[in-house]
Scaffold this motif. Structure first.
Motif, PDB file in Angstrom:
ATOM      1  N   ARG A 233      51.415  69.552 -19.714  1.00  0.00           N
ATOM      2  CA  ARG A 233      51.596  68.370 -20.553  1.00  0.00           C
ATOM      3  C   ARG A 233      50.251  67.715 -20.843  1.00  0.00           C
ATOM      4  O   ARG A 233      49.353  67.734 -19.994  1.00  0.00           O
ATOM      5  CB  ARG A 233      52.488  67.331 -19.862  1.00  0.00           C
ATOM      6  CG  ARG A 233      53.925  67.785 -19.716  1.00  0.00           C
ATOM      7  CD  ARG A 233      54.794  66.686 -19.131  1.00  0.00           C
ATOM      8  NE  ARG A 233      54.999  65.567 -20.047  1.00  0.00           N
ATOM      9  CZ  ARG A 233      55.809  65.599 -21.093  1.00  0.00           C
ATOM     10  NH1 ARG A 233      56.468  66.703 -21.385  1.00  0.00           N
ATOM     11  NH2 ARG A 233      55.968  64.533 -21.859  1.00  0.00           N
ATOM     12  N   ASP A 252      52.232  59.760 -23.024  1.00  0.00           N
ATOM     13  CA  ASP A 252      53.447  60.510 -22.718  1.00  0.00           C
ATOM     14  C   ASP A 252      53.587  61.675 -23.690  1.00  0.00           C
ATOM     15  O   ASP A 252      54.142  62.723 -23.377  1.00  0.00           O
ATOM     16  CB  ASP A 252      54.650  59.570 -22.832  1.00  0.00           C
ATOM     17  CG  ASP A 252      55.929  60.268 -22.437  1.00  0.00           C
ATOM     18  OD1 ASP A 252      55.897  60.982 -21.414  1.00  0.00           O
ATOM     19  OD2 ASP A 252      56.930  60.135 -23.162  1.00  0.00           O
ATOM     20  N   ALA A 253      53.081  61.458 -24.922  1.00  0.00           N
ATOM     21  CA  ALA A 253      53.019  62.518 -25.937  1.00  0.00           C
ATOM     22  C   ALA A 253      51.903  62.122 -26.894  1.00  0.00           C
ATOM     23  O   ALA A 253      51.527  60.947 -26.953  1.00  0.00           O
ATOM     24  CB  ALA A 253      54.351  62.628 -26.681  1.00  0.00           C
ATOM     25  N   PRO A 394      55.651  70.264 -32.953  1.00  0.00           N
ATOM     26  CA  PRO A 394      54.885  70.541 -31.744  1.00  0.00           C
ATOM     27  C   PRO A 394      53.995  71.753 -31.946  1.00  0.00           C
ATOM     28  O   PRO A 394      54.367  72.676 -32.676  1.00  0.00           O
ATOM     29  CB  PRO A 394      55.966  70.834 -30.692  1.00  0.00           C
ATOM     30  CG  PRO A 394      57.156  71.260 -31.472  1.00  0.00           C
ATOM     31  CD  PRO A 394      57.071  70.618 -32.830  1.00  0.00           C
ATOM     32  N   ASN A 410      53.621  68.786 -25.204  1.00  0.00           N
ATOM     33  CA  ASN A 410      53.932  67.475 -25.789  1.00  0.00           C
ATOM     34  C   ASN A 410      52.850  67.034 -26.774  1.00  0.00           C
ATOM     35  O   ASN A 410      52.578  65.846 -26.914  1.00  0.00           O
ATOM     36  CB  ASN A 410      54.127  66.426 -24.687  1.00  0.00           C
ATOM     37  CG  ASN A 410      52.894  66.292 -23.810  1.00  0.00           C
ATOM     38  OD1 ASN A 410      52.048  67.177 -23.789  1.00  0.00           O
ATOM     39  ND2 ASN A 410      52.796  65.191 -23.091  1.00  0.00           N
ATOM     40  N   TYR A 412      51.748  67.132 -30.726  1.00  0.00           N
ATOM     41  CA  TYR A 412      52.376  67.282 -32.043  1.00  0.00           C
ATOM     42  C   TYR A 412      51.321  67.108 -33.131  1.00  0.00           C
ATOM     43  O   TYR A 412      50.336  66.376 -32.947  1.00  0.00           O
ATOM     44  CB  TYR A 412      53.463  66.226 -32.243  1.00  0.00           C
ATOM     45  CG  TYR A 412      54.586  66.343 -31.232  1.00  0.00           C
ATOM     46  CD1 TYR A 412      55.778  66.983 -31.554  1.00  0.00           C
ATOM     47  CD2 TYR A 412      54.433  65.835 -29.943  1.00  0.00           C
ATOM     48  CE1 TYR A 412      56.789  67.105 -30.620  1.00  0.00           C
ATOM     49  CE2 TYR A 412      55.437  65.957 -29.006  1.00  0.00           C
ATOM     50  CZ  TYR A 412      56.610  66.596 -29.344  1.00  0.00           C
ATOM     51  OH  TYR A 412      57.607  66.728 -28.411  1.00  0.00           O
ATOM     52  N   VAL A 436      59.903  64.250 -30.962  1.00  0.00           N
ATOM     53  CA  VAL A 436      59.307  63.718 -29.726  1.00  0.00           C
ATOM     54  C   VAL A 436      60.402  63.239 -28.765  1.00  0.00           C
ATOM     55  O   VAL A 436      60.321  63.450 -27.560  1.00  0.00           O
ATOM     56  CB  VAL A 436      58.322  62.557 -30.050  1.00  0.00           C
ATOM     57  CG1 VAL A 436      57.903  61.813 -28.788  1.00  0.00           C
ATOM     58  CG2 VAL A 436      57.086  63.088 -30.776  1.00  0.00           C
TER      59      VAL A 436
END
Ligand code: FAD
Length: 456
Positions: A233, A252-253, A394, A410, A412, A436
């Motif tokens: 991640r 987190d992303a 992604p 994660n 994009y 997401v």
């Protein structure tokens, strides 16, 4: 990474703004990191057209030949500058391969749903919290020569047959009646009633205020350099601030929406990002200041394909904060593949006024002065992909910094929207938010897969 880590969006253009909008709507915490100022790049001075009718991409038959000829014509509206740039040559070769009808139709099938979804979402956005001089007045294509008017009939046939998107045909006299601002004696026009327009810089100002009100953290003067990845991640974003100091923010992303600069992230994303800067210009004539007769201003936006100029009337008004916006006429276009060069040459702006003055009673030369806001002469880099389709979704497995910490699932991308980023922004933002958060996507994301240029 804490439970409350945000989704970090890299880039505060119209695409980054739309991603932030729909991510907050889905309940996510969002931070936008922008290396310059929010809304100040390609999303600032574009032509403001929301064009679901622009289904067929720029790689149409004949365009590549025109680009090659432009190597020897420095003042062509479509221009490939002679320069040593192997990346651009490869991009051009991929673009050239697609300059045929089957490839144009395939790209059209990919972008049609995104254009349609975005157009519908704009009705809600402009009718709600965003102020942007939105007007659903359609888009008129006007032609001077009978040959060019007739040959657009083939495009209309393709759009009708494959996409159920016909235009209304207006023969000479009908065209003059329909749009009295046009010079007399034109061959005809085609009208797309489903298109709309808005004032892009006003949209971006309004979107900024609305995102801040939704709790989005916007950090300007922050240039993102890469990502930290751990256990599959991306857990943090590395950046440099305006003073050159390095920093890191937990994530987190991560959504990379860096427009024409997205190739800077190619290594960190671990996919090929063939996005080339297609430089375009706009000139905004303020009716009072530049002595434009209101009778010369068309009622609705127009495209003039023979001279490759777009004309957008902006009604003006007073914003919620009391700022007065003058009525204006924006001329825009030119497609120049000349690297990342921000200069604005007067002779390029003259292409716009000369072209438009063949159709409208406006001066053939750009005004000598610059508007005090600095806003009336503008250039931006369109994020061009060789197939005319954006990269949304992604990445198959981003490497992060140095590629030592495993691949991330994660990361994009939302970039490469070509000449239609404004027209495709809401659909893109909504799709990114769905991907997401794991919600059911409202569009099939497969055609936009960012990894498609990395396969074989
Ligand atoms: C002359 C002209 C006319 C146009 N007319 C239309 C039109 O009528 N209708 C339409 O739909 N489209 C139009 N377009 C196309 C449209 O403007 C673009 O497709 C759209 O603005 C792209 O939006 P974006 O958010 O991807 O890119 P941008 O608006 O360029 O935003 C990307 C942002 O990312 C930031 N960034 C880049 N690298 C980093 C980094 N490392 N760290 C942090 N931030 C970074 C940049 O500073 C920038 O602010 C036109 C374009 C031009 C040039």
């Amino acid at each position: 990474m804490s439970d409350t880590s945000p989704v970090v969006i890299v880039g505060g253009g119209v695409i980054g703004a739309a991603c932030a909008h729909y991510l907050t709507e889905a309940g996510r915490k969002v931070v936008i990191l922008e290396r310059d100022r929010f809304g100040a790049a390609c999303s600032h001075g574009n032509c403001g057209l929301l064009s679901p009718s622009h289904i067929l991409p720029p790689a149409e038959p004949g365009v590549f030949g025109e680009a090659l000829k432009s190597l020897f014509k420095p003042n062509a509206p479509l221009r490939l500058a002679p320069r040593f740039d192997p990346g651009l040559w490869r991009w051009m070769a991929e673009f050239a391969r697609r300059c045929n009808e089957p490839a144009a139709l395939a790209a059209g099938r990919a972008i049609h749903p995104l254009l349609a979804s975005s157009r519908a979402l704009y009705d809600r956005l402009a009718g709600g919290e965003l102020e942007c001089e939105f007007a659903a007045d359609g888009l008129l294509f006007a032609f001077q020569s009978a040959g060019a008017f007739k040959s657009f009939g083939h495009t209309d046939e393709l759009l009708s047959k494959h996409f159920n998107a016909p235009a209304r045909r207006l023969d000479g006299a009908e065209l003059s009646e329909f749009e009295p601002a046009l010079r007399p004696g034109l061959a005809g026009g085609w009208f797309y009633e489903g298109d709309a327009h808005l004032r892009p810089n006003v949209l971006m100002n309004s979107w900024r205020a609305s995102l801040l009100a939704r709790g989005v953290e916007l950090r300007e003067g922050i240039a993102v350099k890469g990502f930290r990845t751990e256990n599959g991640r991306a857990t943090a974003v590395h950046y440099e601030d305006a003073h050159g100091a390095a920093g890191e923010i937990e994530a987190d992303a991560v959504v990379v929406a860096a427009g024409a600069l997205t190739p800077d992230f190619q290594k960190a994303l671990g996919v090929r990002v063939p996005v080339a800067p297609g430089k375009g210009y706009s000139l905004t004539l303020h009716l009072d200041e530049h002595e434009i007769d209101p009778a010369a201003v068309p009622k609705r936006p127009m495209l003039l394909p023979e001279v490759r100029v777009a004309v957008t009337p902006h009604a003006g008004g007073v914003s919620a904060s009391g700022e007065r916006r003058p009525a204006a006429l924006r001329l825009g276009s030119v497609m120049e593949f000349a690297g990342y060069n921000p200069s604005i040459a007067r002779r390029r702006l003259a292409l716009l006024t000369r072209g438009a003055s063949r159709f409208l009673d406006i001066p053939a030369d750009p005004p000598a002065d610059d508007h005090p806001t600095g806003d009336n002469r503008w250039a931006g880099w369109r994020p061009m992909t060789p197939d005319g389709v954006p990269l949304i979704g992604p990445v198959p497995g981003g490497r992060g910094v140095g590629g030592r910490n495993g691949r991330a699932n994660n990361l994009y991308v939302a970039a490469g929207h070509n000449m239609l980023g404004l027209s495709m922004a809401p659909g893109t933002g909504r799709l990114i938010a769905e991907l997401v958060t794991g919600a059911a996507p409202h569009l099939d994301p497969a055609p936009y897969a960012p990894g498609r240029f990395s396969r074989g």
